[in-house]
Enzyme design. Structure first.
Site, PDB file in Angstrom:
ATOM      1  N   SER A 120       1.860  -0.988  11.836  1.00 18.01           N
ATOM      2  CA  SER A 120       1.227   0.045  11.019  1.00 18.01           C
ATOM      3  C   SER A 120       0.576   1.129  11.883  1.00 18.01           C
ATOM      4  O   SER A 120       1.254   1.767  12.663  1.00 18.01           O
ATOM      5  CB  SER A 120       0.225  -0.599  10.060  1.00 18.01           C
ATOM      6  OG  SER A 120      -0.250   0.364   9.158  1.00 18.01           O
ATOM      7  N   ASP A 169       0.914   7.428   7.715  1.00 16.87           N
ATOM      8  CA  ASP A 169       0.716   6.559   8.877  1.00 16.87           C
ATOM      9  C   ASP A 169       2.111   6.130   9.367  1.00 16.87           C
ATOM     10  O   ASP A 169       3.119   6.414   8.698  1.00 16.87           O
ATOM     11  CB  ASP A 169      -0.234   5.396   8.554  1.00 16.87           C
ATOM     12  CG  ASP A 169       0.410   4.289   7.753  1.00 16.87           C
ATOM     13  OD1 ASP A 169       1.319   4.589   6.968  1.00 16.87           O
ATOM     14  OD2 ASP A 169       0.009   3.124   7.910  1.00 16.87           O
ATOM     15  N   ASP A 192       4.086   3.587   9.450  1.00 19.40           N
ATOM     16  CA  ASP A 192       5.070   2.862   8.616  1.00 19.40           C
ATOM     17  C   ASP A 192       5.091   3.408   7.185  1.00 19.40           C
ATOM     18  O   ASP A 192       5.711   2.815   6.293  1.00 19.40           O
ATOM     19  CB  ASP A 192       4.860   1.346   8.664  1.00 19.40           C
ATOM     20  CG  ASP A 192       3.568   0.890   8.022  1.00 19.40           C
ATOM     21  OD1 ASP A 192       2.571   1.632   8.096  1.00 19.40           O
ATOM     22  OD2 ASP A 192       3.549  -0.219   7.440  1.00 19.40           O
ATOM     23  N   ASP A 206       3.244   3.677   4.556  1.00 17.61           N
ATOM     24  CA  ASP A 206       2.752   3.117   3.294  1.00 17.61           C
ATOM     25  C   ASP A 206       1.538   3.890   2.790  1.00 17.61           C
ATOM     26  O   ASP A 206       1.191   3.821   1.632  1.00 17.61           O
ATOM     27  CB  ASP A 206       2.479   1.602   3.375  1.00 17.61           C
ATOM     28  CG  ASP A 206       1.582   1.202   4.522  1.00 17.61           C
ATOM     29  OD1 ASP A 206       1.205   2.063   5.342  1.00 17.61           O
ATOM     30  OD2 ASP A 206       1.253   0.008   4.603  1.00 17.61           O
TER      31      ASP A 206
HETATM   32 MG    MG Z   1       0.624   1.289   7.292  1.00 19.51          MG
END
Ligand code: MG
Length: 444
Positions: free
Chosen positions: A94, A238, A240, A242
């Protein structure tokens, strides 16, 4: 040290996240899921391919059949897990710094493993009692590549928002992908909505251009870019993808808490239904839920805690104040594309600018801080606060949250680091500082 929590496994590549550890987590997850079908995907980190290879080896040795989605956002992998009714592993750390990587484990409902399931998985990992495949058939050990995941994910979001309405507004949008997975999906998504895109840090090469946690501090350069580009809004995901933070047309970075607030408002305007957020999320959401006569429920921090509650009460929308939007009609996880789509539709429908919208929102001031404490000491501190504030309105489901009419303070032990996290919120700067200092003094 490898960090294992309800959010998965994270470590520094080659140090705590060794090839052995990744291989054995592959074997453990293969054993845990009884050699099932697994979708995998990874973020843009340079170590991603190496981690993927070790993981695939472990999964295959325990009899799993793998569908590899390549580089794509975390919500795309979860979307495909739900669609294919298959388990999943996402290779990502992340927003952690570049030297980190990690694994997140998902099940066929398109949601992450919960605390108990993570504990079972970790028990298998520690015991080293792995189930190995005995007999290979012809199609074993063949990784199937699937390259339509991003397109399917985009289509699912487009189907659930008013594409025509958004197109008419001809948005000009600045994007900061931080060279993460936003770079492989967001621009084509926005172009399908008739937006003109001005992107920075758009090479999906994992060389993060700044601190990858999207917040007002890390996005200073981006805010200047937004101002200069004369766009309708800016958005930053961010690595990744999400979570998403927004920047208004004047280049003002608005608190990441606004992303979910605008989404909840936009959804409740159209349909009545339950809302679920974590204990650290802004009271803006309470005010919005009250305005629309909807029920708001809160859960301990952690995406899966919010998701499990949403499933239980059949919630319409939910998420986390850190920019994580969950709208199960499209995807049962935090999904930045879903957040972006709903915000754009809302702005198109109301004709408002982002700065107009945020100025009309209920206003609160928030302080987010962390203090270094070992988890034993942190627990002692929190227990002392529990007895001190026992006559106030307190919530003890995740550390302690003390609530007064004018504000609240939430203290919890971090799942992943030796720290206590403190979030405080009140109507004014002065009041939030007073509450924050009051509790901080107690701790000392
Ligand atoms: Mg994330």
């Amino acid at each position: 040290m490898l960090k294992i929590s309800v959010s998965g496994v994270r470590g520094i590549v080659g140090e705590s996240l060794t090839p052995q550890a990744v291989l054995e987590f592959g074997l453990a997850f293969g054993t845990f899921t009884k050699g099932s079908k697994i979708v995998i995907g990874r973020d843009t980190r340079i170590s991603g391919q190496l981690v993927r290879d070790a993981l695939v080896c472990g999964l295959e040795f325990s009899g799993c059949k793998i569908i590899d989605l390549g580089i794509c956002p975390t919500p795309t992998v979860l979307f495909m897990a739900r669609k294919f009714r298959s388990n999943g592993v996402i290779i990502t750390a992340s927003h952690n710094p570049i030297e980190w990587n990690g694994l997140k484990f998902a099940k066929k409902e398109g949601i992450f493993l919960n605390k108990q399931e993570m504990e079972s998985l970790f028990r298998i990992y520690k015991s080293k009692k792995f189930a190995f495949i005995r007999e290979l058939s012809d199609d074993d050990a063949i990784v199937k590549k699937f390259d339509k995941a991003k397109a399917l994910h985009i289509d699912a979001v487009l189907k659930n928002i008013d594409k025509g309405l958004i197109k008419k507004r001809k948005f000009r949008i600045a994007c900061d992908f931080c060279n993460g997975t936003g770079a492989v999906i967001t621009e084509s998504f926005l172009k399908k909505l008739g937006c003109k895109v001005y992107a920075v840090n758009a090479s999906p090469d994992g060389r993060f251009a700044h601190n990858p946690e999207p917040n007002t501090k890390s996005l200073k350069t981006f805010s200047n870019f937004v101002k200069k580009s004369k766009v309708d809004l800016g958005l930053a995901q961010d690595p990744d993808a999400d979570r998403v933070a927004l920047c208004d047309e004047n280049g003002v970075l608005i608190s990441e808490e606004f992303t979910l607030a605008i989404v909840v408002k936009a959804i409740l305007m159209k349909t009545k239904g339950k809302v679920v957020v974590n204990l650290s999320t802004s009271r803006m959401i309470d005010d919005i839920a009250t305005e629309f006569g909807s029920k708001l429920l809160r859960t301990p921090v952690g995406e899966i805690n919010v998701v499990e509650k949403m499933r239980k009460v059949n919630a319409l929308v939910g998420g986390e104040g850190n920019g994580g939007v969950i709208y199960p009609k499209i995807n049962f996880c935090r999904d930045s594309l879903v957040g972006i789509g709903i915000v754009l539709e809302y702005l198109a429908r109301t004709g408002k600018s982002l700065s107009e919208e945020t100025s009309e929102m209920p206003h609160y001031k928030m302080v987010k801080d962390k203090l270094a404490y070992s988890s034993e000491k942190a627990k002692i501190v929190i227990n002392k606060l529990k007895s001190k504030y026992k006559n106030e309105k307190i919530d003890l489901r995740d550390g302690i949250k003390i609530e007064w009419t004018g504000g609240w303070v939430h203290l919890r032990v971090s799942n992943t680091e030796p720290i206590i996290r403190i979030v405080a919120e009140a109507k004014t700067d002065g009041e939030v500082k007073r509450l924050y200092n009051l509790v901080k003094k107690d701790i000392k």
